[in-house]
Design a protein around this motif. Structure first.
Motif, PDB file in Angstrom:
ATOM      1  N   UNK A   1      -2.582  12.411  -1.322  1.00 21.14           N
ATOM      2  CA  UNK A   1      -1.907  13.321  -2.266  1.00 21.14           C
ATOM      3  C   UNK A   1      -0.499  13.690  -1.798  1.00 21.14           C
ATOM      4  N   UNK A   2       0.265  12.682  -1.387  1.00 20.69           N
ATOM      5  CA  UNK A   2       1.631  12.936  -0.905  1.00 20.69           C
ATOM      6  C   UNK A   2       2.639  12.000  -1.581  1.00 20.69           C
ATOM      7  N   UNK A   3       2.635  11.913  -2.923  1.00 17.22           N
ATOM      8  CA  UNK A   3       3.557  10.965  -3.566  1.00 17.22           C
ATOM      9  C   UNK A   3       5.024  11.279  -3.296  1.00 17.22           C
ATOM     10  N   UNK A   4       5.358  12.551  -3.126  1.00 17.83           N
ATOM     11  CA  UNK A   4       6.747  12.911  -2.881  1.00 17.83           C
ATOM     12  C   UNK A   4       7.264  12.519  -1.517  1.00 17.83           C
ATOM     13  N   UNK A   5       6.353  12.161  -0.600  1.00 13.60           N
ATOM     14  CA  UNK A   5       6.793  11.766   0.741  1.00 13.60           C
ATOM     15  C   UNK A   5       7.215  10.300   0.805  1.00 13.60           C
ATOM     16  N   UNK A   6       6.872   9.505  -0.207  1.00 20.90           N
ATOM     17  CA  UNK A   6       7.305   8.115  -0.328  1.00 20.90           C
ATOM     18  C   UNK A   6       7.015   7.325   0.939  1.00 20.90           C
ATOM     19  N   UNK A   7       5.728   7.117   1.215  1.00 23.45           N
ATOM     20  CA  UNK A   7       5.367   6.398   2.437  1.00 23.45           C
ATOM     21  C   UNK A   7       4.269   5.375   2.139  1.00 23.45           C
ATOM     22  N   UNK A   8       4.476   4.166   2.618  1.00 23.22           N
ATOM     23  CA  UNK A   8       3.509   3.083   2.445  1.00 23.22           C
ATOM     24  C   UNK A   8       3.876   1.944   3.371  1.00 23.22           C
TER      25      UNK A   8
ATOM     26  N   UNK B   1       0.828  -1.203   0.000  1.00 21.89           N
ATOM     27  CA  UNK B   1       0.000   0.000   0.000  1.00 21.89           C
ATOM     28  C   UNK B   1       0.864   1.256   0.000  1.00 21.89           C
ATOM     29  N   UNK B   2       0.297   2.337  -0.555  1.00 24.56           N
ATOM     30  CA  UNK B   2       0.927   3.647  -0.534  1.00 24.56           C
ATOM     31  C   UNK B   2      -0.109   4.693  -0.148  1.00 24.56           C
ATOM     32  N   UNK B   3       0.324   5.695   0.594  1.00 25.37           N
ATOM     33  CA  UNK B   3      -0.523   6.841   0.918  1.00 25.37           C
ATOM     34  C   UNK B   3      -0.427   7.931  -0.151  1.00 25.37           C
TER      35      UNK B   3
END
Length: 395
Positions: free
Chosen positions: A248-255, A241-243
């Motif tokens: 709307x935070x693709x640049x934070x690279x968190x999942x 999963x990815x947030x």
């Protein structure tokens, strides 16, 4: 000496990225507001206020080491506990922190999942149309990605082709629902049939065939569409999963990776992810972002604009004579081109400042993708360019 396999990849750069760069350059010439850029799946809506407020609270109220220091190798314990509790509440499966591994977005989660269950020489099956980066994601592990041809009537799974390709050396099956690029959501019937087949073949071959479920678009589902939890159908499921899209935070690279609690050795698999990180230089996503998302697990950005944009485009494409399966989610639509060669179709569209991505790169020649994560006003203005393109080129 430089490594040849990476050198050779220079000649096969992402078509999506190349078109996005073209759109940016064209925008510098005529103003980006006049370029109808449907190339890149970059979320267009603001992050939810709750996420911003939590970031501010953390920065003003927490110590530097807690926010900016290393987290434990599996992720911050309280964050893993919060995600497990959220998954249990939503999907009814008994997740605990021992089933959760924090990762750098869905791509980082997938990087761990492939290395968990494949050895060099194993096969991983996925279904066209598929996200093209799956090819290097899998093949650079030493396993081999094999693509099951699409069922173009519905873009559900083509089970006849799957059964032909589900041989003894298949270690895992990779699915993406809601799907990039088609926008189709796999039905409960599709998932049940897939689970039954994987269980049958696992028993026949004497080894588990894992189901890897790539779910970055899980929260972008349109009205009236049922989006079942994949893990509820098959015990040996690894959720990735990815947030990026939901918040709307693709640049934070968190999942995260979430191993089904009913999977044999689930806790061992999560611990193994920590060791895989040592080999691929993963070493945990940022602590502050882990902490922030754990406080907004029940929130999303205002995702309704994507359904609005889909309805506008779907109606117009149908009126212009395009064949298209109506998306059930995501922010993509995948029509059939008006000529056999979708690459040529998309090249011709550039003359109208329409940036479209040919389906060849997704394993579905003859189709094209539109990523409609742009302002609704711009979608509406693009319709005249689309009409002129079709009328002047194909009518």
């Amino acid at each position: 000496m430089l490594v040849q396999k990476y050198r050779s990849m220079l000649s096969g750069k992402s078509v999506i990225r190349e078109l996005s760069e073209f759109a940016t350059a064209r925008g510098q010439e005529i103003g980006y507001e006049n370029v109808f850029d449907y190339s890149l799946g970059n979320p267009s809506v603001p992050v939810p206020r709750g996420f911003t407020e939590e970031m501010i609270r953390l920065l003003e109220g927490e110590g530097s080491n807690e926010l900016h220091g290393y987290s434990p190798s599996l992720g911050i314990t309280a964050v893993r506990e919060a995600i497990a509790a959220s998954l249990e509440e939503r999907f009814g499966l008994p997740y605990r922190k021992e089933h959760i591994f924090m990762a750098s977005g869905a791509a980082g989660a997938l990087a761990h999942a492939f290395r968990l269950v494949t050895e060099p020489g194993d096969a991983v099956l996925t279904f066209a149309p598929y996200f093209p980066e799956y090819m290097p994601y899998v093949n650079l592990t030493g396993a081999e990605l094999k693509v099951v041809p699409p069922d173009t009537e519905s873009f559900q799974i083509h089970f006849g082709k799957l059964e032909e390709m589900l041989t003894e050396n298949v270690a895992a099956v990779l699915i993406n629902t809601p799907n990039n690029p088609s926008g189709v959501v796999y039905s409960a019937e599709t998932l049940r049939r897939l689970a039954d087949l994987l269980g049958q073949k696992s028993r026949e071959y004497g080894h588990r065939i894992y189901l890897i479920s790539d779910e970055p678009y899980r929260e972008i589902v349109f009205k009236g569409v049922d989006a079942p939890c994949v893990s509820a159908f098959y015990d040996d499921t690894i959720m990735c999963y990815s947030f990026s899209k939901s918040l709307s935070i693709p640049g934070e690279r968190i999942g995260y990776v979430a191993v089904n609690p009913n999977c044999a050795e689930a806790e061992t698999m999560v611990n193994m992810c920590g060791q895989i990180s040592r080999g691929i230089g993963h070493n945990c996503p940022p602590s502050i972002i882990q902490l922030a998302v754990s406080k907004v697990l029940d929130e999303t950005a205002d995702l309704g604009v994507y359904e609005t944009n889909m309805e506008i485009l779907y109606r117009e494409l149908a009126a212009l004579g395009f064949t298209c399966v109506k998306p059930g989610g995501t922010f993509y639509i995948f029509p059939k081109a008006l000529e056999e060669d979708a690459r040529e179709f998309c090249r011709k569209a550039l003359a109208y400042d329409l940036i479209l991505v040919p389906g060849d790169t997704f394993g579905a020649p003859g189709y094209f993708r539109m990523a409609y994560c742009i302002d609704t006003e711009k979608v509406e203005r693009s319709l005249e360019a689309l009409r002129r393109f079709v009328k002047e080129t194909y009518r």
